[in-house]
Scaffold this active site. Structure first.
Site, PDB file in Angstrom:
ATOM      1  N   TYR A  90      30.262  31.775  55.186  1.00  0.00           N
ATOM      2  CA  TYR A  90      31.202  32.439  54.270  1.00  0.00           C
ATOM      3  C   TYR A  90      30.642  32.305  52.851  1.00  0.00           C
ATOM      4  CZ  TYR A  90      35.998  32.785  52.164  1.00  0.00           C
ATOM      5  OH  TYR A  90      37.100  33.089  51.418  1.00  0.00           O
ATOM      6  N   LYS A 163      35.416  37.060  56.712  1.00  0.00           N
ATOM      7  CA  LYS A 163      36.802  36.560  56.606  1.00  0.00           C
ATOM      8  C   LYS A 163      37.372  36.361  58.011  1.00  0.00           C
ATOM      9  CE  LYS A 163      37.544  36.618  52.050  1.00  0.00           C
ATOM     10  NZ  LYS A 163      38.265  35.673  51.174  1.00  0.00           N
ATOM     11  N   ASP A 235      39.094  42.518  48.762  1.00  0.00           N
ATOM     12  CA  ASP A 235      38.088  42.943  47.781  1.00  0.00           C
ATOM     13  C   ASP A 235      38.128  44.438  47.448  1.00  0.00           C
ATOM     14  OD1 ASP A 235      37.425  40.296  47.587  1.00  0.00           O
ATOM     15  OD2 ASP A 235      35.524  40.431  48.647  1.00  0.00           O
ATOM     16  N   ASP A 258      43.219  38.696  47.874  1.00  0.00           N
ATOM     17  CA  ASP A 258      42.838  38.355  46.499  1.00  0.00           C
ATOM     18  C   ASP A 258      44.069  38.141  45.625  1.00  0.00           C
ATOM     19  OD1 ASP A 258      39.833  38.670  46.720  1.00  0.00           O
ATOM     20  OD2 ASP A 258      40.585  40.540  47.567  1.00  0.00           O
ATOM     21  N   ALA A 291      42.232  38.389  33.806  1.00  0.00           N
ATOM     22  CA  ALA A 291      43.519  38.767  34.403  1.00  0.00           C
ATOM     23  C   ALA A 291      43.374  40.064  35.192  1.00  0.00           C
ATOM     24  CB  ALA A 291      44.575  38.891  33.319  1.00  0.00           C
ATOM     25  N   GLY A 292      42.541  39.998  36.225  1.00  0.00           N
ATOM     26  CA  GLY A 292      42.366  41.155  37.108  1.00  0.00           C
ATOM     27  C   GLY A 292      43.210  40.983  38.357  1.00  0.00           C
ATOM     28  N   ALA A 294      42.898  38.995  41.091  1.00  0.00           N
ATOM     29  CA  ALA A 294      43.224  37.609  41.429  1.00  0.00           C
ATOM     30  C   ALA A 294      44.002  36.960  40.290  1.00  0.00           C
ATOM     31  CB  ALA A 294      41.941  36.827  41.714  1.00  0.00           C
TER      32      ALA A 294
HETATM   33  N1  LIG Z   1      38.741  31.251  44.652  1.00  0.00           N
HETATM   34  C1  LIG Z   1      39.315  32.270  45.237  1.00  0.00           C
HETATM   35  O1  LIG Z   1      39.974  32.127  46.263  1.00  0.00           O
HETATM   36  C2  LIG Z   1      39.186  33.637  44.650  1.00  0.00           C
HETATM   37  C3  LIG Z   1      39.982  34.664  45.134  1.00  0.00           C
HETATM   38  C4  LIG Z   1      39.871  35.942  44.590  1.00  0.00           C
HETATM   39  C5  LIG Z   1      38.952  36.162  43.584  1.00  0.00           C
HETATM   40  N2  LIG Z   1      38.174  35.144  43.146  1.00  0.00           N
HETATM   41  C6  LIG Z   1      37.159  35.365  42.125  1.00  0.00           C
HETATM   42  O2  LIG Z   1      37.758  35.815  40.924  1.00  0.00           O
HETATM   43  C7  LIG Z   1      36.863  36.700  40.269  1.00  0.00           C
HETATM   44  C8  LIG Z   1      37.617  37.976  39.934  1.00  0.00           C
HETATM   45  O3  LIG Z   1      37.970  38.659  41.113  1.00  0.00           O
HETATM   46  P1  LIG Z   1      39.000  39.853  41.067  1.00  0.00           P
HETATM   47  O4  LIG Z   1      39.109  40.366  42.427  1.00  0.00           O
HETATM   48  O5  LIG Z   1      40.221  39.444  40.348  1.00  0.00           O
HETATM   49  O6  LIG Z   1      38.202  40.897  40.153  1.00  0.00           O
HETATM   50  P2  LIG Z   1      38.788  41.910  39.075  1.00  0.00           P
HETATM   51  O7  LIG Z   1      37.682  42.804  38.696  1.00  0.00           O
HETATM   52  O8  LIG Z   1      40.051  42.508  39.555  1.00  0.00           O
HETATM   53  O9  LIG Z   1      39.154  40.955  37.847  1.00  0.00           O
HETATM   54  C9  LIG Z   1      38.227  40.415  36.964  1.00  0.00           C
HETATM   55  C10 LIG Z   1      38.859  40.403  35.578  1.00  0.00           C
HETATM   56  O10 LIG Z   1      38.006  39.725  34.687  1.00  0.00           O
HETATM   57  C11 LIG Z   1      37.959  40.451  33.500  1.00  0.00           C
HETATM   58  N3  LIG Z   1      36.778  40.139  32.721  1.00  0.00           N
HETATM   59  C12 LIG Z   1      35.535  40.671  32.833  1.00  0.00           C
HETATM   60  N4  LIG Z   1      34.742  40.182  31.864  1.00  0.00           N
HETATM   61  C13 LIG Z   1      35.494  39.339  31.129  1.00  0.00           C
HETATM   62  C14 LIG Z   1      35.245  38.551  29.972  1.00  0.00           C
HETATM   63  N5  LIG Z   1      34.044  38.539  29.368  1.00  0.00           N
HETATM   64  N6  LIG Z   1      36.250  37.806  29.482  1.00  0.00           N
HETATM   65  C15 LIG Z   1      37.473  37.821  30.064  1.00  0.00           C
HETATM   66  N7  LIG Z   1      37.768  38.556  31.141  1.00  0.00           N
HETATM   67  C16 LIG Z   1      36.783  39.299  31.670  1.00  0.00           C
HETATM   68  C17 LIG Z   1      38.018  41.902  33.951  1.00  0.00           C
HETATM   69  O11 LIG Z   1      38.393  42.772  32.883  1.00  0.00           O
HETATM   70  C18 LIG Z   1      39.054  41.818  35.048  1.00  0.00           C
HETATM   71  O12 LIG Z   1      40.372  41.993  34.559  1.00  0.00           O
HETATM   72  C19 LIG Z   1      35.692  36.916  41.223  1.00  0.00           C
HETATM   73  O13 LIG Z   1      34.587  36.156  40.835  1.00  0.00           O
HETATM   74  C20 LIG Z   1      36.198  36.438  42.547  1.00  0.00           C
HETATM   75  O14 LIG Z   1      35.193  35.901  43.350  1.00  0.00           O
HETATM   76  C21 LIG Z   1      38.276  33.889  43.652  1.00  0.00           C
HETATM   77  O1  LIG Z   2      35.832  35.354  49.323  1.00  0.00           O
HETATM   78  C1  LIG Z   2      36.084  34.327  48.690  1.00  0.00           C
HETATM   79  O2  LIG Z   2      35.354  33.325  48.695  1.00  0.00           O
HETATM   80  C2  LIG Z   2      37.366  34.208  47.927  1.00  0.00           C
HETATM   81  C3  LIG Z   2      37.879  35.448  47.361  1.00  0.00           C
HETATM   82  O3  LIG Z   2      38.487  36.282  48.292  1.00  0.00           O
HETATM   83  C4  LIG Z   2      36.942  36.177  46.458  1.00  0.00           C
HETATM   84  O4  LIG Z   2      37.014  37.420  46.417  1.00  0.00           O
HETATM   85  O5  LIG Z   2      36.189  35.533  45.752  1.00  0.00           O
HETATM   86 MN   LIG Z   3      38.157  38.341  47.999  1.00  0.00          MN
END
Ligand SMILES: NC(=O)c1ccc[n+]([C@@H]2O[C@H](COP(=O)([O-])OP(=O)(O)OC[C@H]3O[C@@H](n4cnc5c(N)ncnc54)[C@H](O)[C@@H]3O)[C@@H](O)[C@H]2O)c1
Ligand SMILES: O=C(O)C[C@H](O)C(=O)O
Ligand SMILES: [Mn+2]
Length: 543
Positions: A90, A163, A235, A258, A291-292, A294
């Protein structure tokens, strides 16, 4: 059935474990080396081979060759080495296989590839892919927002496959009842469009009505073919993910990982952190960085928790701040997403509102007690930002959650060192324990993989009509009590080594909630039992 049809079917194949009787009965005589192995022997031999691989990508490719050949053996091995295999099978290694999917392609892994250029074949495709199996769980992606690495078109299919592997390893979902799906609606990644090896549709992403009609056609067709299915979205891009969830969440059994999965695990991590620090949820000042999909999903979940804890909506809102590319989000910003709007602030709240265009300035002005990163901006939680935060709060809660490794906002090690061991940390990808001043700090992994398997198992086992907020909240609360918060350096979340155990805990809590709310379609007298009965074990069965 012909011998080769058995040996080439990963759901039937046992390889060298076919017994002498089976070999005779199914025409396998002489088709395999003569010595009959037990599954334990096979797993031992495969594990030794795995260990000889040079790096995680090679290890994953090897494990996937077993997955392609023999699902029972693959899950036997996985169950023996859960914590070790998670980062290989993963995240983060899966990011490499997605980026290189076309070049590395050898097997479609029973996925369904649905093309927006050929919507008429959708039903045929899903029927072919299921091949008579009863499908209870689909993970679908359109590949636009893979982890933090963005748009990978059809190559994103690997996240659906990956997943699902975790669903089986963690929660024991029967691997023959799952279906990975990719909606290929094009890609906006130039390098893929120009790559002669690229295996997806070579055009820009289709957007608007044609896109949403295609998604709807998929949802309707899948519902019709697999009426007992749990539909997991993964995603999708920021402009579509929440729209799709809001459209379907009250009508069918569906889940956005997410938004909802990340919300649950992060809330659980924060509760774990407060358990350690002795702090109160309703006293926290929360800052979302990035603030996207996630970031907004997590914020909404923590906000709901504050309401449940007794705050009014106004009181609760006053505790949340969102920072994105623009800096602190204000309500006069025309670019806010619908999910950001309710948390945007008034400029009049600050004397220097126009200067709050960076994370550092926002942290200085607001003094958050919780900082959660989902920004895809590596290193964004700098030493000075972290020290500034720690100067105003005794035990800052700092979760750099961006994946994969190369995109994390900070390392656990730096956060512990910069705060003199005070920070309560969880990371998106697995992190090694940090030794600091004689204390070993265990680092919790706030990754939705710790909850989505149990959530799905509980929802499916309870025959729930929908997955609602109450069930989601119960899932988050069920993860408490596993870690001893009084131990020095305790983690804020339970360890991945216990993933299979606490997935059952989550599943039971979720199933109980569904039954308590009367959401079950079938009569259920014993929740524990329906959850336990669904658990598939990696053991060879009679053909
Ligand atoms: N740990 C987890 O379980 C988990 C789960 C989901 C997503 N994530 C991670 O979170 C991250 C975002 O994923 P997402 O699906 O929300 O993506 P997304 O594209 O929806 O959100 C990303 C956000 O970050 C903002 N961004 C980009 N550059 C920036 C900057 N310089 N300063 C501030 N904000 C900025 C974007 O405008 C956007 O709103 C990814 O790296 C993903 O792997 C982690
Ligand atoms: O896939 C992962 O590791 C967690 C999350 O769903 C992500 O998009 O980062
Ligand atoms: Mn994901």
């Amino acid at each position: 059935m012909k011998a080769q049809q058995i040996l080439n079917n990963p759901f039937l194949n046992k390889g060298t474990a076919f017994t002498a009787e089976e070999r005779t009965q199914f025409g396998l005589t002489g088709m395999l080396p003569p010595h009959v192995q037990t599954i334990e022997d096979q797993a031992k031999q495969a594990y030794a081979q795995y260990q000889s691989k040079a790096n995680m990508l090679e290890q994953r490719i090897f494990l996937m060759s077993i997955f392609n050949e023999n699902r029972v053996l693959f899950y036997k091995l996985f169950s023996q080495h859960v914590a070790e295999f998670m980062p290989v099978v993963y995240d983060p290694t899966i990011a490499d296989t997605i980026e290189n999917y076309s070049a590395l392609y050898v097997n479609s892994q029973y996925a369904a590839f649905l093309s927006i250029d050929d919507p008429d074949s959708m039903k045929t495709t899903l029927t072919n892919a299921a091949d008579g199996r009863e499908i209870k769980l689909i993970v679908v992606t359109d590949g636009e927002g893979i982890l933090g690495i963005g748009d990978w078109g059809t190559q994103g299919v690997d996240i659906s496959v990956g997943k699902l592997m975790v669903y089986t390893a963690a929660a024991g979902i029967d691997p023959s009842q799952v279906l990975p799906v990719v909606l290929d609606v094009g890609t906006n990644r130039e390098s893929l469009l120009n790559d002669e090896l690229y295996l997806g549709n070579r055009h820009e992403r289709i957007r608007g009505d044609r896109y949403y009609d295609f998604v709807d056609q998929f949802v309707q067709t899948a519902e019709e073919l697999f009426p007992n299915m749990y539909l997991h979205f993964e995603d999708f891009g920021r402009s579509n993910a929440a729209n799709i969830l809001n459209k379907y969440k009250d009508k069918i059994v569906t889940f956005n990982d997410d938004i909802q999965g990340t919300g649950i695990i992060t809330l659980a991590g924060i509760m774990g952190a407060l358990n350690i620090s002795g702090g109160k949820m309703t006293d926290q000042v929360y800052m979302s960085f990035g603030a996207g999909t996630a970031g907004a999903g997590i914020t909404q979940r923590i906000f709901e928790e504050m309401l449940q804890a007794g705050l009014t909506e106004e009181q609760a809102r006053s505790r949340f701040y969102m920072v994105d590319k623009q800096g602190l989000l204000f309500d006069d910003d025309a670019d806010l997403t619908p999910e950001q709007k309710p948390f945007a602030r008034k400029r009049s709240e600050f004397e220097n509102a126009d200067e709050l265009t960076t994370l550092e300035a926002a942290v200085k002005a607001i003094h958050p007690t919780i900082l959660v990163g989902t920004s895809t901006q590596p290193g964004a939680f700098t030493e000075s930002i972290v020290k500034e935060m720690a100067a105003h709060t005794e035990r800052p809660i700092i979760f750099p959650l961006s994946n994969p490794t190369k995109l994390a906002e900070a390392t656990a090690e730096n956060l512990i060192k910069w705060t003199d061991g005070k920070a309560l940390v969880a990371t998106g990808i697995p992190a090694a324990p940090v030794e600091y001043n004689g204390v070993t700090y265990e680092i919790g992994q706030a990754n939705n993989a710790l909850v989505y398997p149990g959530l799905g198992l509980g929802t499916i086992a309870s025959t729930a009509k929908v997955l609602n907020d109450e069930m989601i909240s119960k899932a988050a609360h069920s993860l408490g009590g596993i870690v001893d918060p009084t131990e020095a350096g305790a983690a804020v979340l339970p360890p991945v080594t216990k993933l299979d155990i606490f997935s059952q805990t989550v599943a039971t809590a979720v199933a109980q909630s569904a039954v308590d709310q009367g959401l079950n379609r079938e009569t259920i007298s014993d929740v524990q039992k329906v959850v336990a009965d669904m658990k598939w074990e990696p053991e060879y069965k009679a053909l």
